[in-house]
Structures are given as C-alpha cells and as structure tokens.
Design an enzyme around this catalytic site. Structure first.
Site, PDB file in Angstrom:
ATOM      1  N   HIS A 135       0.842  -1.207   0.000  1.00  0.00           N
ATOM      2  CA  HIS A 135       0.000   0.000   0.000  1.00  0.00           C
ATOM      3  C   HIS A 135       0.872   1.251   0.000  1.00  0.00           C
ATOM      4  O   HIS A 135       0.685   2.158  -0.831  1.00  0.00           O
ATOM      5  CB  HIS A 135      -0.902  -0.025   1.239  1.00  0.00           C
ATOM      6  CG  HIS A 135      -1.812   1.148   1.367  1.00  0.00           C
ATOM      7  ND1 HIS A 135      -3.177   1.058   1.186  1.00  0.00           N
ATOM      8  CD2 HIS A 135      -1.572   2.455   1.668  1.00  0.00           C
ATOM      9  CE1 HIS A 135      -3.731   2.250   1.359  1.00  0.00           C
ATOM     10  NE2 HIS A 135      -2.771   3.118   1.660  1.00  0.00           N
ATOM     11  N   GLU A 136       1.826   1.310   0.916  1.00  0.00           N
ATOM     12  CA  GLU A 136       2.663   2.498   1.029  1.00  0.00           C
ATOM     13  C   GLU A 136       3.622   2.630  -0.156  1.00  0.00           C
ATOM     14  O   GLU A 136       3.984   3.746  -0.553  1.00  0.00           O
ATOM     15  CB  GLU A 136       3.443   2.476   2.344  1.00  0.00           C
ATOM     16  CG  GLU A 136       2.583   2.340   3.596  1.00  0.00           C
ATOM     17  CD  GLU A 136       1.487   3.384   3.709  1.00  0.00           C
ATOM     18  OE1 GLU A 136       1.629   4.466   3.094  1.00  0.00           O
ATOM     19  OE2 GLU A 136       0.487   3.136   4.402  1.00  0.00           O
ATOM     20  N   HIS A 139       1.899   4.417  -2.858  1.00  0.00           N
ATOM     21  CA  HIS A 139       1.988   5.861  -2.591  1.00  0.00           C
ATOM     22  C   HIS A 139       3.344   6.415  -3.020  1.00  0.00           C
ATOM     23  O   HIS A 139       3.426   7.499  -3.603  1.00  0.00           O
ATOM     24  CB  HIS A 139       1.784   6.131  -1.102  1.00  0.00           C
ATOM     25  CG  HIS A 139       0.381   5.956  -0.632  1.00  0.00           C
ATOM     26  ND1 HIS A 139      -0.713   6.394  -1.344  1.00  0.00           N
ATOM     27  CD2 HIS A 139      -0.122   5.414   0.512  1.00  0.00           C
ATOM     28  CE1 HIS A 139      -1.820   6.120  -0.674  1.00  0.00           C
ATOM     29  NE2 HIS A 139      -1.486   5.523   0.453  1.00  0.00           N
TER      30      HIS A 139
END
Length: 235
Positions: A135-136, A139
């Site tokens: 997820h990160e 980003h």
C-alpha cells in the site's frame, strides 16, 4: 498524488516516567477477558492496549523488521514495486522502511522525506505487513511518477484508491476473514471506497464524511481503473 499522513509514533524517553513505566495494572489476563466479554469500557480497553504496546514495543519492532526484510527479498509484489520505484530513481529498502510503535490505529504511512512507516504494534502477521508495505509503496510510486500537490484532496483520494486497489488489502479473503465483510458482489469496490473515504476524512481541509465521499466519487473512475505500474489488479 499526495503524501499520506504519517501516524503518530512514540519513542520512549528515559527521563519521562510515563513513557518508561506503563500502567501494568491494566495489562493483565483479567482485563483481557473483560475486553473479550464486552465488560470493559472503551477507556479501559485503550489503557490496556497502550500498556501492552509499550511493554511489547521492542519485540513488536523486531518482528516487524524481520517480516520487512523477508518481504523485500521474497515477496513478488514488494519486489515488483521496488523495481518500479528504482526505475523512477529511488529505492525502497530497510533504511527507509522503518518499524515503530504508533499511537494511532493506522498500520502505516508514507512521507516523501521520511519514507515508509510500519506501525509494528498494529501489524498482525507477515501477510498484514506485506499488504501495508505494498500500500505504502504504491503511494511512493505515485509520488515519484505524478506531480504532487500536498493538501490536494483529489490527489489524496486518488492515491488512496489506487493503493487500496493494487496492494491486495481489499481482496476477498482479507475482507472476509479479518474485517467481517461478507458481500460477494462489488466487494472490492466497496472496500476501496470505504478505506479511501476514511483516509480522506483524516486530511486537513476535509469537512466531514460527506465531503470525503464526494471527493472520492469525483476521481473514482479514472483512479480505480488506473492500475499502473501493474498491467492489471495483481491480487
């Protein structure tokens, strides 16, 4: 896309008695069983979790770091995203993926200067660490690939939609077994919308849940269908 908001972290200060002396009276089996049975108050539950997280901080961070290092070497999705980030001129490694104890209930966060934060006391197992890292890392890829406007809620919504879609955290098995979401149709979309809306709600400038939902809806079609750097939704 914009940076995500990093959770608050705590580093023990030896000169601070409150930091070095957790309330062990709440870190007991009797308190735990009262929480399981629904007899504990929300305040008691929070005090128990705070004491637990403080006492177990070193062990949690060591376990988190072990999972992180394993995933950097062996996880297909983490390795792929790392390669894609490398092609944009940066690297994700054990130096900029840090395991810390967080005081909020987030599992992680990303900042363009700091790197990736993994909330060691919030991560259940290696699979949870993998989802959070992926997820990160989405980003991070978005930050490098697109023009960043910090504070732009539409950008924040877009990167949250993409991160929840592409990381695998909204796959059916994760929703079914860990979050009690049992719908068989539109499950992925509902999970992504829910998580993106909650994230936008926590951003400065967002008025309320209605405002957050409107922002997510405005960017939904283009961002949900944008699977870069993957050819399609990986899992």
């Amino acid at each position: 896309m914009a940076d995500t908001t990093l959770p608050e972290t705590t580093t023990a200060n030896p000169s601070d008695p409150a930091a070095s002396q957790p309330d062990k009276s709440f870190y007991t089996w009797s308190t735990w069983f009262s929480i399981l049975s629904g007899q504990a108050t929300p305040a008691d539950r929070d005090r128990y979790l705070h004491a637990r997280d403080t006492i177990k901080e070193a062990a949690d961070c060591a376990r988190c770091a072990k999972h992180r290092d394993y995933l950097l070497q062996y996880s297909p999705i983490v390795r792929f995203l790392r390669e894609q980030i490398n092609e944009l001129g940066q690297d994700i490694n054990s130096e900029n993926v840090r395991c810390k104890r967080c005081t909020t209930r987030q599992s992680g966060g990303f900042d363009s200067e700091y790197g990736i934060l993994l909330c060691a006391n919030q991560l259940r197992n290696r699979g949870h660490v993998e989802d959070t890292m992926a997820h990160e890392m989405v980003h991070a890829w978005d930050h490098l690939r697109f023009k960043v406007e910090r504070g732009n809620l539409r950008h924040a919504a877009c990167t949250e939609i993409r991160a929840s879609t592409l990381s695998g955290e909204c796959r059916f098995g994760r929703e079914f077994w860990t979050r009690g979401q049992w719908k068989l149709t539109q499950q992925l979309q509902e999970c992504v919308r829910r998580r993106a809306t909650l994230s936008v709600m926590n951003r400065p400038g967002c008025k309320d849940d209605v405002h957050a939902a409107r922002i997510v809806n405005e960017v939904w079609d283009s961002c949900f269908n944008d699977t870069r750097p993957f050819d399609e939704i990986y899992r």
